[in-house]
Design a protein around this motif. Structure first.
Motif, PDB file in Angstrom:
ATOM      1  N   ALA A 307       0.824  -1.210   0.000  1.00  0.00           N
ATOM      2  CA  ALA A 307       0.000   0.000   0.000  1.00  0.00           C
ATOM      3  C   ALA A 307       0.859   1.262   0.000  1.00  0.00           C
ATOM      4  O   ALA A 307       0.548   2.245  -0.691  1.00  0.00           O
ATOM      5  CB  ALA A 307      -0.930  -0.010   1.208  1.00  0.00           C
ATOM      6  N   LEU A 308       1.951   1.256   0.761  1.00  0.00           N
ATOM      7  CA  LEU A 308       2.848   2.412   0.771  1.00  0.00           C
ATOM      8  C   LEU A 308       3.528   2.605  -0.578  1.00  0.00           C
ATOM      9  O   LEU A 308       3.710   3.745  -1.043  1.00  0.00           O
ATOM     10  CB  LEU A 308       3.886   2.261   1.880  1.00  0.00           C
ATOM     11  N   THR A 309       3.908   1.506  -1.211  1.00  0.00           N
ATOM     12  CA  THR A 309       4.512   1.601  -2.534  1.00  0.00           C
ATOM     13  C   THR A 309       3.519   2.173  -3.538  1.00  0.00           C
ATOM     14  O   THR A 309       3.860   3.022  -4.381  1.00  0.00           O
ATOM     15  CB  THR A 309       4.995   0.217  -2.998  1.00  0.00           C
ATOM     16  N   ASN A 310       2.265   1.745  -3.459  1.00  0.00           N
ATOM     17  CA  ASN A 310       1.216   2.299  -4.323  1.00  0.00           C
ATOM     18  C   ASN A 310       1.063   3.797  -4.098  1.00  0.00           C
ATOM     19  O   ASN A 310       0.931   4.587  -5.036  1.00  0.00           O
ATOM     20  CB  ASN A 310      -0.113   1.604  -4.051  1.00  0.00           C
ATOM     21  N   ALA A 311       1.036   4.184  -2.802  1.00  0.00           N
ATOM     22  CA  ALA A 311       0.854   5.600  -2.489  1.00  0.00           C
ATOM     23  C   ALA A 311       2.004   6.432  -3.041  1.00  0.00           C
ATOM     24  O   ALA A 311       1.792   7.533  -3.587  1.00  0.00           O
ATOM     25  CB  ALA A 311       0.736   5.787  -0.978  1.00  0.00           C
ATOM     26  N   ALA A 312       3.232   5.920  -2.902  1.00  0.00           N
ATOM     27  CA  ALA A 312       4.385   6.668  -3.414  1.00  0.00           C
ATOM     28  C   ALA A 312       4.359   6.773  -4.931  1.00  0.00           C
ATOM     29  O   ALA A 312       4.801   7.778  -5.501  1.00  0.00           O
ATOM     30  CB  ALA A 312       5.674   5.995  -2.949  1.00  0.00           C
ATOM     31  N   LYS A 313       3.813   5.749  -5.596  1.00  0.00           N
ATOM     32  CA  LYS A 313       3.817   5.746  -7.057  1.00  0.00           C
ATOM     33  C   LYS A 313       2.677   6.580  -7.631  1.00  0.00           C
ATOM     34  O   LYS A 313       2.866   7.361  -8.573  1.00  0.00           O
ATOM     35  CB  LYS A 313       3.725   4.315  -7.570  1.00  0.00           C
ATOM     36  N   HIS A 314       1.472   6.425  -7.075  1.00  0.00           N
ATOM     37  CA  HIS A 314       0.288   7.036  -7.678  1.00  0.00           C
ATOM     38  C   HIS A 314      -0.127   8.341  -7.010  1.00  0.00           C
ATOM     39  O   HIS A 314      -0.910   9.100  -7.594  1.00  0.00           O
ATOM     40  CB  HIS A 314      -0.877   6.045  -7.624  1.00  0.00           C
ATOM     41  N   ALA A 315       0.343   8.601  -5.787  1.00  0.00           N
ATOM     42  CA  ALA A 315       0.035   9.869  -5.121  1.00  0.00           C
ATOM     43  C   ALA A 315       1.291  10.365  -4.425  1.00  0.00           C
ATOM     44  O   ALA A 315       1.330  10.496  -3.191  1.00  0.00           O
ATOM     45  CB  ALA A 315      -1.115   9.700  -4.138  1.00  0.00           C
ATOM     46  N   PRO A 316       2.368  10.638  -5.185  1.00  0.00           N
ATOM     47  CA  PRO A 316       3.645  11.032  -4.565  1.00  0.00           C
ATOM     48  C   PRO A 316       3.499  12.337  -3.777  1.00  0.00           C
ATOM     49  O   PRO A 316       2.844  13.278  -4.216  1.00  0.00           O
ATOM     50  CB  PRO A 316       4.575  11.191  -5.765  1.00  0.00           C
ATOM     51  N   GLY A 317       4.108  12.360  -2.621  1.00  0.00           N
ATOM     52  CA  GLY A 317       4.088  13.540  -1.777  1.00  0.00           C
ATOM     53  C   GLY A 317       2.844  13.699  -0.945  1.00  0.00           C
ATOM     54  O   GLY A 317       2.803  14.567  -0.072  1.00  0.00           O
ATOM     55  N   ALA A 318       1.816  12.894  -1.176  1.00  0.00           N
ATOM     56  CA  ALA A 318       0.575  13.014  -0.408  1.00  0.00           C
ATOM     57  C   ALA A 318       0.741  12.334   0.946  1.00  0.00           C
ATOM     58  O   ALA A 318       1.448  11.332   1.076  1.00  0.00           O
ATOM     59  CB  ALA A 318      -0.587  12.385  -1.175  1.00  0.00           C
ATOM     60  N   PRO A 319       0.068  12.855   1.970  1.00  0.00           N
ATOM     61  CA  PRO A 319       0.166  12.227   3.300  1.00  0.00           C
ATOM     62  C   PRO A 319      -0.525  10.864   3.316  1.00  0.00           C
ATOM     63  O   PRO A 319      -1.533  10.650   2.643  1.00  0.00           O
ATOM     64  CB  PRO A 319      -0.540  13.227   4.221  1.00  0.00           C
ATOM     65  N   VAL A 320       0.030   9.972   4.123  1.00  0.00           N
ATOM     66  CA  VAL A 320      -0.493   8.618   4.252  1.00  0.00           C
ATOM     67  C   VAL A 320      -0.749   8.352   5.732  1.00  0.00           C
ATOM     68  O   VAL A 320       0.054   8.725   6.592  1.00  0.00           O
ATOM     69  CB  VAL A 320       0.478   7.563   3.684  1.00  0.00           C
ATOM     70  N   ALA A 321      -1.880   7.708   6.012  1.00  0.00           N
ATOM     71  CA  ALA A 321      -2.222   7.340   7.390  1.00  0.00           C
ATOM     72  C   ALA A 321      -2.318   5.816   7.499  1.00  0.00           C
ATOM     73  O   ALA A 321      -3.053   5.181   6.735  1.00  0.00           O
ATOM     74  CB  ALA A 321      -3.543   7.975   7.808  1.00  0.00           C
TER      75      ALA A 321
END
Length: 387
Positions: A307-321
């Motif tokens: 999930a973190l890898t997805n977030a970094a790829k598809h929403a770079p720089g966005a906050p993750v919880a």
């Protein structure tokens, strides 16, 4: 050498022998009975005949004990009753020796039923009292001797029951130990099978996808001369190799005895993601943490990484919880980040195209579930495992 070996063998037999009813005790008792018959028996032919018959029954017991136990116990009971008939004869010291030796041997035998012990004891006292009454013994002797027999029989029964309980306890401990060994072996085999499955899934997928990328890159170079496309495929293969290595390490981590608890492992993973991607990642733990099977913890860790890898790829720089919730019957892991522009591509995490699909399959192997999709404008991945 022969005498020394014979001596060691004798010591081993003595140690292994029953200290109360074994062959060594029976030899000593036989010698005592023979000595008392010769030196302590009055000249009465009737008394001698009764004691000789009792000694013959004792010999039958010794011979038949291992092969015909019921017959042997019957012979021993008869050997007990016979001297009771003449134990009241004055100056007959050998008859009580016969009586007590036979009776206590009968009581101490581990396989003798309690009802048989009580029946023989009662019959012996009755026969003994009858013999004493016929020989004119006084009331003091008629009360003292049966009381002595009863007390000694009670003592012997107590000793016998103690030994039986000790043997049963030892057997129970041995069975418990064997059961624990079998359970430990089964658990080890199950864990090995799970780790083998994890490694197989990671390596088979990663190496298979890596081979495809390299084959395509080779075709682009040799047949099409597409250097740019081949370079892209090689970069893709390099990412696959790196992701496969990370997956293999996480599977191998289940074998380590110093694997940290899940909240700490997630904290390390989140910290590494912050450092690698310069992203804002918040980790929250709700409820009281509790231990989970290693397979479930590895699956949750892998899901978080995907999930973190997805977030970094598809929403770079966005906050993750990242939220780990222990409050329900199942342990729930939730990863939220702003939904990407093209949410349909968000499940392609770069790990050979299977991403969260592979995580869902691994969670299913440990009885867990996984859901991923856009909820309230945010991309949310939710994994649950029994716990």
């Amino acid at each position: 050498m022969g005498l020394r070996r014979l001596g060691r063998r004798g010591v081993q037999l003595i140690k292994a022998d029953d200290p109360e009813t074994g062959w060594l005790v029976r030899i000593v008792v036989s010698a005592l009975l023979g000595w008392s018959l010769v030196f302590l028996t009055p000249p009465s032919l009737a008394v001698r005949a009764v004691l000789v018959a009792s000694l013959a029954c004792w010999g039958a017991f010794l011979v038949a004990d291992t092969r015909w136990p019921r017959f042997a116990r019957g012979a021993l009971a008869l050997a007990t009753l016979l001297p009771a008939t003449v134990a009241g004869v004055p100056q007959s010291a050998s008859a009580p020796i016969f009586l007590y030796s036979m009776l206590f041997t009968f009581v101490l035998l581990p396989r003798t039923p309690m009802r048989a012990i009580l029946a023989l004891t009662g019959a012996t006292i009755v026969v003994f009292l009858t013999g004493m009454w016929l020989t004119g013994r006084g009331p003091t002797a008629m009360l003292t001797q049966p009381a002595l027999i009863a007390v000694l029989v009670l003592f012997s029964v107590h000793r016998r029951e103690y030994r039986l309980r000790a043997e049963q306890t030892a057997m129970l401990l041995e069975q418990t130990s064997r059961t624990q060994e079998a359970q430990a072996q089964a658990a080890a085999l199950s864990e090995r099978a799970r780790i083998a499955r994890e490694l197989h899934d990671v390596l088979a997928h990663s190496l298979g996808a890596l081979r495809v990328q390299l084959e395509v890159a080779e075709v682009q170079l040799t047949e099409k001369g597409d250097i740019g496309g081949a370079a892209a495929r090689i970069r893709r293969a390099r990412r696959l190799a790196g992701d496969g290595l990370v997956g293999a390490r996480s599977a191998v981590a289940a074998l380590r005895t110093d694997t940290p608890p899940l909240p700490h492992a997630l904290g390390d993973l989140v910290a590494a993601h912050r450092a690698d991607h310069l992203a804002t990642v918040a980790l929250h733990t709700e409820g009281s943490p509790r231990g989970l099977p290693s397979g479930a913890e590895v699956s949750l860790l892998r899901t978080t990484r995907e999930a973190l890898t997805n977030a970094a790829k598809h929403a770079p720089g966005a906050p993750v919880a990242v939220t780990l919730d222990y409050r329900g019957p199942a342990v729930r892991l939730t990863v939220r980040n702003p939904a990407p522009v093209d949410s349909a591509t968000a499940t392609d995490d770069g790990v050979g195209g299977h991403g969260l699909i592979g995580a869902r399959e691994r969670l299913a192997l440990v009885g867990g579930t996984l859901e991923a999709g856009v909820v309230d404008g945010a991309w949310r991945v939710t994994a649950e495992v029994p716990g």
